[in-house]
Write a protein that holds these residues in place. Structure first.
Motif, mmCIF file in Angstrom:
data_model
loop_
_atom_site.group_PDB
_atom_site.id
_atom_site.type_symbol
_atom_site.label_atom_id
_atom_site.label_comp_id
_atom_site.label_asym_id
_atom_site.label_seq_id
_atom_site.Cartn_x
_atom_site.Cartn_y
_atom_site.Cartn_z
ATOM 1 N N PHE A 65 -29.268 -29.102 -13.851
ATOM 2 C CA PHE A 65 -28.640 -30.481 -14.206
ATOM 3 C C PHE A 65 -27.907 -31.198 -12.749
ATOM 4 O O PHE A 65 -27.207 -31.761 -13.018
ATOM 5 C CB PHE A 65 -27.449 -30.188 -15.071
ATOM 6 N N GLY A 66 -28.336 -30.675 -11.765
ATOM 7 C CA GLY A 66 -27.846 -31.383 -10.453
ATOM 8 C C GLY A 66 -26.576 -30.724 -9.951
ATOM 9 O O GLY A 66 -25.980 -31.380 -9.121
ATOM 10 N N ILE A 67 -26.091 -29.589 -10.643
ATOM 11 C CA ILE A 67 -24.922 -29.128 -10.533
ATOM 12 C C ILE A 67 -24.767 -28.460 -9.206
ATOM 13 O O ILE A 67 -25.666 -27.280 -9.151
ATOM 14 C CB ILE A 67 -24.206 -28.232 -11.341
ATOM 15 N N LYS A 68 -24.155 -28.499 -7.999
ATOM 16 C CA LYS A 68 -24.330 -27.824 -6.786
ATOM 17 C C LYS A 68 -23.654 -26.632 -6.993
ATOM 18 O O LYS A 68 -22.357 -26.551 -7.335
ATOM 19 C CB LYS A 68 -23.590 -28.760 -5.809
ATOM 20 N N LEU A 69 -24.234 -25.591 -6.638
ATOM 21 C CA LEU A 69 -23.583 -24.170 -6.556
ATOM 22 C C LEU A 69 -23.755 -23.625 -5.140
ATOM 23 O O LEU A 69 -24.656 -23.654 -4.516
ATOM 24 C CB LEU A 69 -24.042 -23.459 -7.584
ATOM 25 N N SER A 70 -22.522 -22.754 -4.981
ATOM 26 C CA SER A 70 -22.721 -21.793 -3.819
ATOM 27 C C SER A 70 -23.438 -20.277 -4.035
ATOM 28 O O SER A 70 -23.309 -19.949 -5.400
ATOM 29 C CB SER A 70 -21.321 -21.444 -3.246
ATOM 30 N N TRP A 71 -24.241 -20.039 -3.321
ATOM 31 C CA TRP A 71 -25.156 -18.607 -3.542
ATOM 32 C C TRP A 71 -24.815 -17.921 -2.447
ATOM 33 O O TRP A 71 -25.179 -18.279 -1.303
ATOM 34 C CB TRP A 71 -26.460 -19.016 -3.826
ATOM 35 N N VAL A 72 -24.639 -16.691 -2.406
ATOM 36 C CA VAL A 72 -24.580 -15.542 -1.371
ATOM 37 C C VAL A 72 -25.260 -14.491 -1.605
ATOM 38 O O VAL A 72 -25.118 -13.929 -2.842
ATOM 39 C CB VAL A 72 -22.955 -15.154 -1.099
ATOM 40 N N THR A 73 -26.200 -14.218 -0.718
ATOM 41 C CA THR A 73 -27.301 -12.949 -1.011
ATOM 42 C C THR A 73 -26.940 -12.078 0.213
ATOM 43 O O THR A 73 -26.597 -12.631 1.444
ATOM 44 C CB THR A 73 -28.705 -13.273 -1.176
ATOM 45 N N GLU A 74 -27.201 -10.811 0.097
ATOM 46 C CA GLU A 74 -27.375 -9.924 1.036
ATOM 47 C C GLU A 74 -28.614 -9.263 1.104
ATOM 48 O O GLU A 74 -29.121 -8.980 0.111
ATOM 49 C CB GLU A 74 -26.268 -8.829 0.777
ATOM 50 N N ILE A 75 -29.229 -9.140 2.213
ATOM 51 C CA ILE A 75 -30.478 -8.380 2.448
ATOM 52 C C ILE A 75 -29.907 -6.997 2.420
ATOM 53 O O ILE A 75 -29.306 -6.483 3.361
ATOM 54 C CB ILE A 75 -31.117 -8.740 3.609
ATOM 55 N N THR A 76 -30.442 -6.122 1.399
ATOM 56 C CA THR A 76 -29.980 -4.610 1.514
ATOM 57 C C THR A 76 -31.068 -3.851 1.889
ATOM 58 O O THR A 76 -30.411 -2.744 2.441
ATOM 59 C CB THR A 76 -29.598 -4.244 -0.014
ATOM 60 N N HIS A 77 -32.216 -3.995 1.747
ATOM 61 C CA HIS A 77 -33.375 -3.288 2.302
ATOM 62 C C HIS A 77 -34.477 -3.952 3.023
ATOM 63 O O HIS A 77 -34.700 -4.979 2.306
ATOM 64 C CB HIS A 77 -33.740 -2.276 1.266
ATOM 65 N N VAL A 78 -35.138 -3.284 4.155
ATOM 66 C CA VAL A 78 -36.012 -3.960 4.741
ATOM 67 C C VAL A 78 -36.851 -2.866 5.159
ATOM 68 O O VAL A 78 -36.260 -1.858 5.977
ATOM 69 C CB VAL A 78 -35.560 -5.052 6.057
ATOM 70 N N LYS A 79 -38.265 -2.850 5.074
ATOM 71 C CA LYS A 79 -39.213 -2.022 5.700
ATOM 72 C C LYS A 79 -40.174 -3.019 6.193
ATOM 73 O O LYS A 79 -40.900 -3.926 5.609
ATOM 74 C CB LYS A 79 -39.848 -1.086 4.793
ATOM 75 N N ASP A 80 -40.091 -3.042 7.931
ATOM 76 C CA ASP A 80 -40.866 -4.167 8.513
ATOM 77 C C ASP A 80 -42.158 -4.380 8.054
ATOM 78 O O ASP A 80 -42.894 -3.046 7.851
ATOM 79 C CB ASP A 80 -40.920 -3.724 9.835
ATOM 80 N N LYS A 81 -42.673 -5.386 7.436
ATOM 81 C CA LYS A 81 -44.055 -5.903 7.057
ATOM 82 C C LYS A 81 -44.485 -4.950 5.991
ATOM 83 O O LYS A 81 -45.682 -5.234 5.534
ATOM 84 C CB LYS A 81 -44.976 -5.466 8.216
#
Length: 155
Positions: A65-81
């Motif tokens: 509905f066009g309502i602007k929201l803030s969103w915060v994410t955290e990258i918790t895990h990474v295994k390259d490629k």
């Protein structure tokens, strides 16, 4: 609190390095998100940032509905490629856990997303998911599928 699971798979005719470079850049998310969502990465200095565990990414987004929201994410895990996982810390969902997996296959890569999410709000959230949220998420991933084909070609 009910938790939902969705899976999406896409074969892409590119090499793993190209796929990883594109999808592990937070700024490229805006390119594969529907324009009507007005997706905007608001974290400073993200131009050359690649995913790493602990990375916090802030956005402004209009999912409904066009309502602007803030969103915060955290990258918790990474295994390259191989994979990375983002989890919502603040935003429109009670729970959001999104796995992005990449696997080399003949002729390209297989990108496999697994999303777990919850809206909260008990029965009201279940109704909202059934009539609106689930289909909106699927629509977003369908757009992404088509946009990735435009950018990298059909498999």
């Amino acid at each position: 609190m009910r938790t939902y699971r969705l899976e999406f798979k896409q074969r892409i005719p590119i090499d793993l390095d190209t796929a990883w470079d594109f999808f592990s850049s937070p700024l490229n998310l805006a390119e594969i998100t529907p324009k009507d969502m007005a997706f905007d990465v608001t974290s400073p200095n993200m131009a050359n940032t690649k995913m790493y565990p602990g990375l916090i990414i802030t956005y402004k987004v209009s999912p409904l509905f066009g309502i602007k929201l803030s969103w915060v994410t955290e990258i918790t895990h990474v295994k390259d490629k191989e994979y990375f996982i983002d989890e919502q810390r603040f935003g429109p969902f009670a729970f959001w856990h999104h796995q992005h997996h990449f696997e080399e296959i003949d002729g390209g890569i297989l990108m496999h997303d697994t999303l777990h999410y919850s809206i909260g709000w008990g029965p009201v959230g279940s109704i909202a998911n059934a009539i609106l949220v689930n289909s909106k998420i699927k629509e977003i991933f369908k757009f992404r599928y088509q946009k990735v084909e435009e950018l990298f070609g059909k498999f």
